[in-house]
Design a protein around this motif. Structure first.
Motif, PDB file in Angstrom:
ATOM      1  N   PHE A 399       0.829  -1.208   0.000  1.00 48.67           N
ATOM      2  CA  PHE A 399       0.000   0.000   0.000  1.00 48.67           C
ATOM      3  C   PHE A 399       0.863   1.258   0.000  1.00 48.67           C
ATOM      4  N   ARG A 400       0.740   2.070  -1.035  1.00 47.85           N
ATOM      5  CA  ARG A 400       1.413   3.366  -1.088  1.00 47.85           C
ATOM      6  C   ARG A 400       0.555   4.365  -0.312  1.00 47.85           C
ATOM      7  N   SER A 401       0.759   4.382   0.981  1.00 51.62           N
ATOM      8  CA  SER A 401      -0.123   5.160   1.857  1.00 51.62           C
ATOM      9  C   SER A 401       0.127   6.659   1.724  1.00 51.62           C
ATOM     10  N   PRO A 402      -0.937   7.438   1.621  1.00 54.40           N
ATOM     11  CA  PRO A 402      -0.787   8.898   1.631  1.00 54.40           C
ATOM     12  C   PRO A 402      -0.761   9.482   3.037  1.00 54.40           C
ATOM     13  N   ILE A 403      -0.886   8.643   4.054  1.00 62.97           N
ATOM     14  CA  ILE A 403      -0.887   9.122   5.436  1.00 62.97           C
ATOM     15  C   ILE A 403       0.264   8.448   6.186  1.00 62.97           C
ATOM     16  N   PRO A 404       0.862   9.138   7.150  1.00 65.51           N
ATOM     17  CA  PRO A 404       1.977   8.537   7.885  1.00 65.51           C
ATOM     18  C   PRO A 404       1.513   7.427   8.807  1.00 65.51           C
ATOM     19  N   GLY A 405       2.445   6.535   9.129  1.00 68.07           N
ATOM     20  CA  GLY A 405       2.129   5.451  10.032  1.00 68.07           C
ATOM     21  C   GLY A 405       1.948   4.136   9.300  1.00 68.07           C
ATOM     22  N   VAL A 406       1.458   3.143  10.036  1.00 61.67           N
ATOM     23  CA  VAL A 406       1.333   1.791   9.495  1.00 61.67           C
ATOM     24  C   VAL A 406       0.054   1.143  10.011  1.00 61.67           C
ATOM     25  N   PRO A 407      -0.457   0.135   9.284  1.00 61.21           N
ATOM     26  CA  PRO A 407      -1.640  -0.590   9.770  1.00 61.21           C
ATOM     27  C   PRO A 407      -1.247  -1.568  10.869  1.00 61.21           C
ATOM     28  N   MET A 408      -2.016  -1.592  11.941  1.00 63.77           N
ATOM     29  CA  MET A 408      -1.807  -2.565  13.011  1.00 63.77           C
ATOM     30  C   MET A 408      -2.712  -3.787  12.829  1.00 63.77           C
ATOM     31  N   ARG A 409      -3.931  -3.561  12.391  1.00 65.33           N
ATOM     32  CA  ARG A 409      -4.863  -4.635  12.062  1.00 65.33           C
ATOM     33  C   ARG A 409      -5.597  -4.227  10.791  1.00 65.33           C
ATOM     34  N   VAL A 410      -5.850  -5.214   9.907  1.00 68.15           N
ATOM     35  CA  VAL A 410      -6.466  -4.932   8.612  1.00 68.15           C
ATOM     36  C   VAL A 410      -7.604  -5.912   8.377  1.00 68.15           C
ATOM     37  N   LEU A 411      -8.750  -5.407   7.901  1.00 70.29           N
ATOM     38  CA  LEU A 411      -9.931  -6.213   7.588  1.00 70.29           C
ATOM     39  C   LEU A 411     -10.302  -5.988   6.131  1.00 70.29           C
ATOM     40  N   GLY A 420     -13.389  -3.544  -0.091  1.00 73.09           N
ATOM     41  CA  GLY A 420     -12.193  -2.785   0.265  1.00 73.09           C
ATOM     42  C   GLY A 420     -11.672  -3.202   1.615  1.00 73.09           C
ATOM     43  N   TRP A 421     -10.904  -2.314   2.232  1.00 73.00           N
ATOM     44  CA  TRP A 421     -10.246  -2.618   3.503  1.00 73.00           C
ATOM     45  C   TRP A 421     -10.612  -1.586   4.570  1.00 73.00           C
ATOM     46  N   LEU A 422     -10.647  -2.054   5.805  1.00 76.16           N
ATOM     47  CA  LEU A 422     -10.646  -1.198   6.980  1.00 76.16           C
ATOM     48  C   LEU A 422      -9.370  -1.498   7.760  1.00 76.16           C
ATOM     49  N   ALA A 423      -8.789  -0.481   8.376  1.00 70.79           N
ATOM     50  CA  ALA A 423      -7.547  -0.699   9.124  1.00 70.79           C
ATOM     51  C   ALA A 423      -7.548   0.117  10.401  1.00 70.79           C
ATOM     52  N   LEU A 424      -7.072  -0.511  11.473  1.00 78.14           N
ATOM     53  CA  LEU A 424      -6.722   0.222  12.682  1.00 78.14           C
ATOM     54  C   LEU A 424      -5.272   0.631  12.528  1.00 78.14           C
ATOM     55  N   TRP A 425      -5.032   1.922  12.512  1.00 77.40           N
ATOM     56  CA  TRP A 425      -3.759   2.505  12.075  1.00 77.40           C
ATOM     57  C   TRP A 425      -3.037   3.147  13.256  1.00 77.40           C
ATOM     58  N   ALA A 426      -1.714   3.087  13.236  1.00 71.19           N
ATOM     59  CA  ALA A 426      -0.912   3.741  14.273  1.00 71.19           C
ATOM     60  C   ALA A 426       0.181   4.569  13.613  1.00 71.19           C
ATOM     61  N   ASP A 427       0.345   5.784  14.086  1.00 69.57           N
ATOM     62  CA  ASP A 427       1.396   6.667  13.589  1.00 69.57           C
ATOM     63  C   ASP A 427       2.386   6.922  14.719  1.00 69.57           C
ATOM     64  N   PRO A 431       6.555  11.486  19.113  1.00 66.56           N
ATOM     65  CA  PRO A 431       6.725  10.821  20.413  1.00 66.56           C
ATOM     66  C   PRO A 431       5.448  10.200  20.965  1.00 66.56           C
ATOM     67  N   GLN A 432       4.309  10.867  20.778  1.00 66.87           N
ATOM     68  CA  GLN A 432       3.052  10.321  21.242  1.00 66.87           C
ATOM     69  C   GLN A 432       2.332   9.650  20.085  1.00 66.87           C
ATOM     70  N   ARG A 433       2.058   8.359  20.229  1.00 62.28           N
ATOM     71  CA  ARG A 433       1.401   7.616  19.150  1.00 62.28           C
ATOM     72  C   ARG A 433       0.047   8.221  18.811  1.00 62.28           C
ATOM     73  N   ARG A 434      -0.214   8.358  17.503  1.00 63.31           N
ATOM     74  CA  ARG A 434      -1.526   8.772  17.009  1.00 63.31           C
ATOM     75  C   ARG A 434      -2.272   7.538  16.528  1.00 63.31           C
ATOM     76  N   HIS A 435      -3.571   7.479  16.832  1.00 65.14           N
ATOM     77  CA  HIS A 435      -4.419   6.379  16.372  1.00 65.14           C
ATOM     78  C   HIS A 435      -5.345   6.896  15.273  1.00 65.14           C
ATOM     79  N   LEU A 436      -5.460   6.125  14.214  1.00 63.73           N
ATOM     80  CA  LEU A 436      -6.346   6.495  13.124  1.00 63.73           C
ATOM     81  C   LEU A 436      -7.163   5.277  12.703  1.00 63.73           C
ATOM     82  N   LEU A 437      -8.335   5.551  12.127  1.00 64.37           N
ATOM     83  CA  LEU A 437      -9.133   4.530  11.461  1.00 64.37           C
ATOM     84  C   LEU A 437      -9.105   4.847   9.975  1.00 64.37           C
ATOM     85  N   VAL A 438      -8.821   3.847   9.163  1.00 63.34           N
ATOM     86  CA  VAL A 438      -8.559   4.071   7.744  1.00 63.34           C
ATOM     87  C   VAL A 438      -9.397   3.110   6.907  1.00 63.34           C
TER      88      VAL A 438
END
Length: 496
Positions: A399-411, A420-427, A431-438
């Motif tokens: 995945f050529r992601s346009p957002i920083p970070g990586v997927p932790m879990r992918v559905l 398509g896909w849903l992902a629980l994302w972590a950036d 220093p402080q981890r950001r959580h995203l839903l993608v």
């Protein structure tokens, strides 16, 4: 020393078509760039010599910030990488005085910093340090499992020595993949200043060496190291197959960590899916608390620490007693020293043991509850919505992601009329981890739609929606809302 390099660095930058800025601040996105973060400002001397055996510092009366960056040369660096060459300074506490005691010192380094857009696709966290890998030995291994539970299986780490450079990657990747970076980067390190280190963390690249370097040839050599890493990353990612939303990337790899997660998840029955990651982790925290208490983690550690500390106190008492025998004229003073020492050492040892036991207990609980809870939430949500768990590593590679970070879990699967896909994302680039839903779904238009509450991007024929959420809001409700938004946005982007 740093200001004395201003003219040389400016001249070097001009000769290579770079912009020059005397002062700035690099982001704390790798281990080297995070040093000093949070220690605050202090009066500190600048280290001007540090060869591993002796250290010299000057200017100790000046108050300095915890982190600062000087002589920034930015642009297309020699070798073709877009980045910055600079002198970066952080504060650290050291004992450099002959009289004993520690003080604050400003430690300068010369760094090449660049953001590689596809860096995280190649490898998450990779470090390369010149020198052979040091062996770690221990006289004994502390087993806190008590035979009552399976020991925690950590995230696997790859470690190897290649051509005199020690490399490590977490999580472990295919060794052939990592060796494609280690080979050219190690060759470039041979021409760089001694003790130059490479750090690649979720696409943030830092080539760093202690001390202020302003020699043009050495600066070029540091840039060549960065170029070697960037070139290897580009070669690796260029060979990755493209994502096709209609085609799954495959389930997570079956390894010891996956088996341990499965065993842990099964210990809590879920008649209905947990409402959130937090709710799932709370359930497993209660379970892990009972397991840790049953194994006596807290008290085992306290006892072990107390024994070790009191052994040290006994040794000190014996030394003092021997001194009394050897120097009877100093008997009174030595007895006073012994009493004062015991007054401070014994309560301190008890406090340290109590704290160590509590920390070990909490760490033991978290090491189980957090990954089990995340895994349980993901699995239960997927089963309830007819989705399949996918391998997050393979997805990240492709995945050529346009957002920083990586997927932790992918559905993956039918999100409601769109595959398509849903992902629980972590950036972790800050220093402080950001959580995203993608969400990643097909895009019929090259223009990203305006979706309220979400960042929208179109890349490689796919629409990417992302929303940053607090850790507590990684929930089924938020994922359902993301699914609906992704399906609606995909439909809205389809030409009539």
């Amino acid at each position: 020393m740093i200001k004395g390099s201003r003219s040389t660095m400016a001249t070097w930058a001009q000769a290579r078509g770079l912009t020059f800025e005397e002062e700035g601040l690099l982001p704390p996105v790798t281990d080297a760039l995070r040093l000093g973060l949070g220690v605050g400002s202090h009066r500190a001397g600048v280290i001007i010599k540090d060869d591993g055996r002796s250290t010299t510092a000057v200017g100790g009366f000046k108050k300095r910030p915890e982190r600062s960056t000087w002589n920034l040369c930015a642009g297309r660096l020699p070798g073709g990488v877009d980045g910055v060459v600079a002198h970066h300074v952080h504060l650290e506490r050291r004992d450099l005085s002959s009289e004993g005691g520690d003080s604050w010192y400003a430690a300068p380094s010369t760094v090449v910093f660049a953001v590689l857009p596809d860096g995280a696709r190649a490898v998450r966290w990779l470090t390369g340090t010149p020198g052979a890998a040091g062996g770690v030995s221990s006289m004994a291994t502390l087993d806190l499992s008590g035979g009552g539970s399976t020991p925690v299986v950590p995230v696997p780490t790859w470690r190897a020595e290649i051509a005199g450079v020690t490399w490590s990657a977490t999580p472990a990747e295919d060794p052939f993949r990592l060796e494609r970076i280690a080979g050219p980067a190690g060759a470039a390190l041979a021409d760089a200043p001694p003790r130059t280190k490479i750090e690649l963390r979720d696409g943030a690249l830092c080539v760093v060496v202690r001390g202020v370097i302003d020699d043009p040839a050495q600066l070029d050599a540091l840039c060549a190291v960065a170029a070697a890493v960037a070139g290897a990353v580009a070669a690796i990612t260029a060979g990755e197959p493209a994502l096709d939303p209609a085609v799954p990337v495959g389930p997570p790899v079956s390894d010891a960590r996956e088996a341990w997660l499965t065993e842990g998840v099964r210990q809590v029955a879920w008649p209905s899916p947990p409402a959130s990651v937090d709710a799932a982790q709370a359930a497993y925290r209660q379970l892990a608390e009972g397991m840790a208490r049953g194994r006596g983690v807290r008290w085992k550690v306290r006892l072990i620490v107390l024994i070790a500390l009191f052994a040290g106190i006994a040794l000190w008492t014996g030394i003092d007693a021997l001194a009394i025998m050897l120097f009877p004229d100093w008997k009174g003073e030595l007895l006073i020293l012994l009493v004062i020492s015991l007054v401070f050492l014994v309560p301190g040892a008890i406090r340290a043991a109590w704290q160590a036991g509590g920390e070990a207990h909490n760490d033991d609980v978290s090491s189980r509850a957090l990954p089990w809870g995340l895994e349980a939430f993901t699995r239960e949500y997927a089963a309830a919505r007819g989705l399949r768990l996918e391998d997050p590593t393979v997805f990240r590679h492709r995945f050529r992601s346009p957002i920083p970070g990586v997927p932790m879990r992918v559905l993956h699967g039918d999100l409601g009329g769109v595959t398509g896909w849903l992902a629980l994302w972590a950036d972790d680039t800050m220093p402080q981890r950001r959580h995203l839903l993608v969400a990643v779904v097909p895009a019929a238009s090259q223009t990203a739609p305006n979706v309220a509450g979400y960042g929208a991007h179109v890349r490689d024929g796919m629409l990417v929606l992302a929303r940053e959420v607090p850790a507590s809001e990684r929930s089924a409700a938020q994922l359902d809302a993301l699914r609906a938004a992704a399906v609606g946005a995909a439909a809205a982007s389809t030409p009539a």
